[in-house]
Motif scaffolding. Structure first.
Motif: not given
Length: 852
Positions: A166, A189, A421, A423, A425, A494-495
């Motif tokens: 990030a 992604q 967004w 997300i 990872r 993403d958490t």
RNA sequence: GCGGGCGUGGCGGAAUGGUAGACGCACGGGUCUUAAAAACCCGGGCCUUCGGCGUGGGGGUUCGAGUCCCCCCGCCCGCACCA
């Protein structure tokens, strides 16, 4: 028990609550519901006294609403996926799951002795397969609804840790863990289409009137709506495929002040020109700069002339040079601008640097108006602008857009700063994205009956990179569509996804679908959400997006698109720091318990002088931490709860001091002794005398002020009025007529009013005083309006606005009577010295002011 | 730069435009005690008295301003080359 002993009475009452099941929330259509939620913790290891303050605030609200007759839902869980668990795995060789669940067990064990009114039967962790299975189901529904898509995007890539970082994890262009130079890489992604909802999310903010203004503003800025013109320049001398250059501007009125065009280093045209080594080098330099925050702040305006020209949209004979410039961002607008130096500071800096013309086109109307080193961005009339001349700025904007649209060169558009967004990872400890890559069918969603796509247990963290990707077998699967050999997606979510819908899951935590429609319809929305302001943007915006997306896919009712009716952002618990100088001259930090304080300062046990630093956020590195376990052991949970509710308003930071905690404990012990005394007094049937009546009135006034304090999130004021009331009660004479009854009533009321803050002590008081059942389930006391007013009031009398006397008059006395009483007062007569007031202001029951 | 917030005793902080400093902490004095702790009681914005001055500074509105308006100073937080 002959003294206040929290270590005995606190566990006892917690057991009673457990036995009675008073905090178990069940749907009950006959009662109004109230859903209070504190932001759930990340299980980092131990509970922090800051958590304690946060949960105590929620608990005060929950217990108060329960007493007010609401059916209260007050759940707790753990936001359990994330990087620290993987870091622990790398550093200590422990499995992330074990590390996480061990921490959860520790933290739950620390929270239970605090006596929170939590329905623990609803607890879950976001890393539970039962939770992330439902999250995967949501993902599939979102995918089907077109709310999720895949695209290539440039990311920060750490080549040593082999992972995406990030922006916050990139420090001076290097990975925060590895220290390696970060590369910009293009990866495919997964994205949530949050930008499609930009307008809705923006408009929704207007209705969130019970949110802090600050948070609403931050969200508005983050969404960043701007209206403007998007149009095409015709290019001259550009490579094939770049016959036009699309730009966006919010100032179409200033088009006649244009003196250049500029594009971002990542703009496709800039890339196409990289065959020129000079341009390639410049672009590379820009990309490197863009990853370091500091360089970006201080960077001068730089640019390189591409040799390409563009034709002015209103005059084909007017050509402008095209630069690649370091201050143009590819991810805003079209990554290209036209520069109007006279009315934009950056453009002006750039024009001065490059010696480009500066033509003012908006004039404020002042004599001798010129542009020096400062661009003019204010209002005014158009000049030097042909057909726009004489118009006001707003009018000129509309006219410029109209002309461009008429000519088919562009159109008026609305732009948002909000990006979709991303997300994906490349991590192990997160929710697997439930899709399959099939060589024949492409991207295929996993079948819902195959959920959850579980994380494998046998993973290693001895090498950098994503353990899922290098797992020998985990990714091998068959295609849900054709049945052929296929490979699982190895990215996890993403958490922030996990925390974007947990509030909805709490309404039916064991449901076989993400939510249960009846439970969600009953319990949603969260009536009061409480948490740190650090989540003002991302978590709260993502949650608002998710609630909308869940509504569209049938998982939440329409009323829940704004899931949090009211939001409160609380301050931190801070503590002063203690340091000495080490032999190397650097500060060495000391724990509060290592330090002895006196009036002269502080020192270590061996006498070394300690420097006391300002109270700051508690951190392990500065050792200014207080462990709730120690507080509970020494003073009890009620002391910790009362302390963090006292003094400081909840939205501000509160400073923890050992002296304050001790004083709080002494006060609670005093209350306990006072109540024990009152409980031993014999109650006689007796009419209340003057003193007893005064106490009854004080009791009703306290009911009102504590109620107002809790309702208004002013717990410090509620606590203050309870202190005052305790002092009043302690100073009453038990022998006075009717006082025994009045004191008993006052003490019982005190127990009820303290219950939200100090629930264990309140139960003990209630029991000593012979209260029926548990005080936690007793209805909240109501203030009797007849008991709130005194028969007489004391009014200040001012002469010319200065207080000169006080008079006592009957409540509700008329203006004439008050004025007469004021004039009759000796001090007033002295101040008047025979003069006749020119004006008399009488505000009944308030004040008298005589003007001479 | 833009946006949001804040400035009141030694400290944390109270105060629908109506007696500034509630309440708490720390401090000082006293009672009790052989002594200490605890407990209990009393005290305090500043200035030299009558009286005056006091809510970051300066203006204004008002019978009356910590509170409302304008300007300035300082601090905190968020965003930030957003076209």
């Amino acid at each position: 028990m002959d003294r206040y002993s929290p270590s005995e009475l606190e566990p006892k009452w917690q057991e009673e609550w457990e036995k009675a099941g008073v905090f178990r929330a069940r749907r009950d259509e006959s009662r109004p519901k109230y859903y209070v939620l504190e932001m759930f913790p990340y299980p980092s290891g131990r509970i922090h006294i800051g958590h304690t303050r946060n949960y105590t605030m929620g608990d005060v609200i929950a217990r108060y609403k329960l007493a007010k007759g609401f059916n209260v839902l007050h759940p707790m869980g753990f936001d359990a996926f994330g990087m620290p668990a993987e870091n622990a795995a790398m550093e200590q060789g422990v499995h992330p799951g074990k590390w996480t669940y061990d921490n959860i067990a520790t933290m739950r064990a620390q929270m239970k002795p605090m006596g929170f009114s939590i329905d623990w039967s609803r607890e879950f962790a976001t890393c539970d397969p039962e939770y992330y299975a439902q999250q995967q189901a949501l993902f599939l529904d979102f995918l089907e609804a077109g709310l999720v898509y895949r695209k290539a995007a440039v990311v920060n890539w750490d080549p040593v840790d082999m992972t995406v970082l990030a922006n916050e994890q990139v420090i001076d262009g290097r990975g925060w863990r590895s220290g390696a130079l970060v590369e910009q890489r293009e990866l495919t992604q997964w994205f949530f289409r949050i930008s499609d909802m930009a307008e809705e999310l923006l408009e929704g903010i207007d209705r969130l009137t019970a949110w802090p203004e600050k948070v609403r503003t931050m969200q508005r800025n983050w969404i960043g709506r701007s209206e403007g013109l998007q149009f095409r320049f015709e290019t001259v001398g550009a490579p094939e495929g770049f016959e036009t250059l699309e730009v966006f501007t919010t100032r179409p009125d200033t088009l006649f002040g244009a003196s250049f065009a500029a594009i971002a280093a990542d703009h496709p045209l800039a890339k196409a020109l990289e065959t020129d080594p000079e341009i390639a080098a410049f672009n590379a330099e820009c990309r490197r700069m863009s990853t370091t925050e500091e360089a970006r702040e201080t960077a001068d305006k730089k640019g390189i002339d591409t040799g390409i020209r563009v034709r002015h949209p209103f005059d084909p004979d007017w050509e402008l040079p095209v630069y690649i410039a370091n201050f143009i961002l590819m991810d805003y607008g079209t990554g290209a601008i036209f520069g109007c130096p006279a009315h934009d500071q950056r453009d002006l800096d750039f024009a001065r640097e490059k010696g480009l013309p500066v033509t003012p086109v908006v004039s404020p109307g002042d004599e001798g108006f010129t542009i020096g080193d400062e661009a003019y961005t204010g209002p005014g009339r158009m000049i030097n602008s042909r057909f726009l001349d004489g118009m006001e700025v707003e009018e000129a904007k509309s006219e410029a857009i109209r002309r461009i649209e008429e000519a088919g060169q562009g159109r008026g558009v609305v732009r948002y700063r909000l990006r979709d967004w991303g997300i994906s990872r490349q991590r192990y400890w997160g929710c697997p994205i439930p899709v399959v890559h099939c060589p024949a069918c492409g991207i295929v969603p996993e079948k819902k009956e195959n959920l959850p796509v579980r994380l494998p247990e046998d993973v290693s963290f001895d090498r950098p990179g994503n353990p899922l990707e290098r797992h020998p077998t985990w990714a091998d699967t068959s295609c849900p569509a054709c049945g052929g050999k296929a490979r699982r997606e190895t990215d996890t979510m993403d958490t922030f996804v996990d925390s974007s819908w947990y509030y909805a899951r709490f309404t039916a935590p064991r449901a076989p679908t993400p939510t249960d429609p009846d439970e969600a319809a009953y319990w949603m929305n969260v009536d009061q959400y409480i948490g740190g302001v650090e989540h003002a943007i991302l978590h709260l915006l993502y949650s608002r997006f998710f609630a909308r997306a869940m509504h569209r896919t049938g998982h939440l009712p329409a009323k829940a698109v704004e899931p949090f009716d009211a939001l409160f952002t609380q301050g931190m618990v801070v503590h002063e720091t203690y340091s000495t100088r080490g032999p190397d001259g650097r500060p060495r930090w000391h724990l509060p318990e290592e330090v002895e304080r006196d009036e002269k300062g502080a020192r270590l046990r061996d006498g070394t002088k300690v420097e006391i630093g300002h109270a700051t956020k508690m951190s392990k590195s500065k050792k200014n931490v207080v462990d709730p376990d120690d507080i509970i052991r020494n003073f009890g949970a009620d002391t910790a709860r009362w302390f963090v509710m006292s003094d400081s308003p909840p939205e501000r930071d509160v400073e923890w001091t050992a002296a304050g905690a001790e004083a709080t404990h002494r006060h609670l012990a005093r209350v306990w002794r006072l109540v024990r005394t009152i409980a031993s007094e014999e109650v006689r049937e007796e009419a209340p005398g003057e003193a007893a009546t005064a106490l009854l009135k004080a009791t009703h006034r306290t009911i009102r002020s504590v109620t107002e304090g809790i309702e208004g999130f002013a717990f410090n004021r509620a606590v203050a009025s309870l202190y005052q009331f305790t002092n009043t009660l302690a100073h009453t004479d038990a022998q006075a007529p009717g006082m025994a009854q009045a004191r008993r009533f006052a003490a019982r009321t005190l127990a009820q009013l303290m219950q939200p803050m100090t629930p264990h002590l309140a139960e003990e008081m209630w029991a000593m005083l012979g209260g029926e059942g548990l005080v936690v389930t007793a209805p909240w006391p109501e203030a009797d309006p007849a008991m709130l007013a005194d028969e007489t009031v004391t009014l200040p009398v001012q002469i010319n606005g200065k207080r000169r006397a006080e008079i006592v008059v009957p409540r509700g006395a008329g203006r004439e009577a008050i004025e007469a009483a004021a004039r009759a007062d000796a001090a007033v007569q002295k101040a008047l010295a025979g003069r006749e007031p020119r004006k008399v202001i009488v505000v009944p029951d308030r004040i008298v002011n005589l003007v001479i």
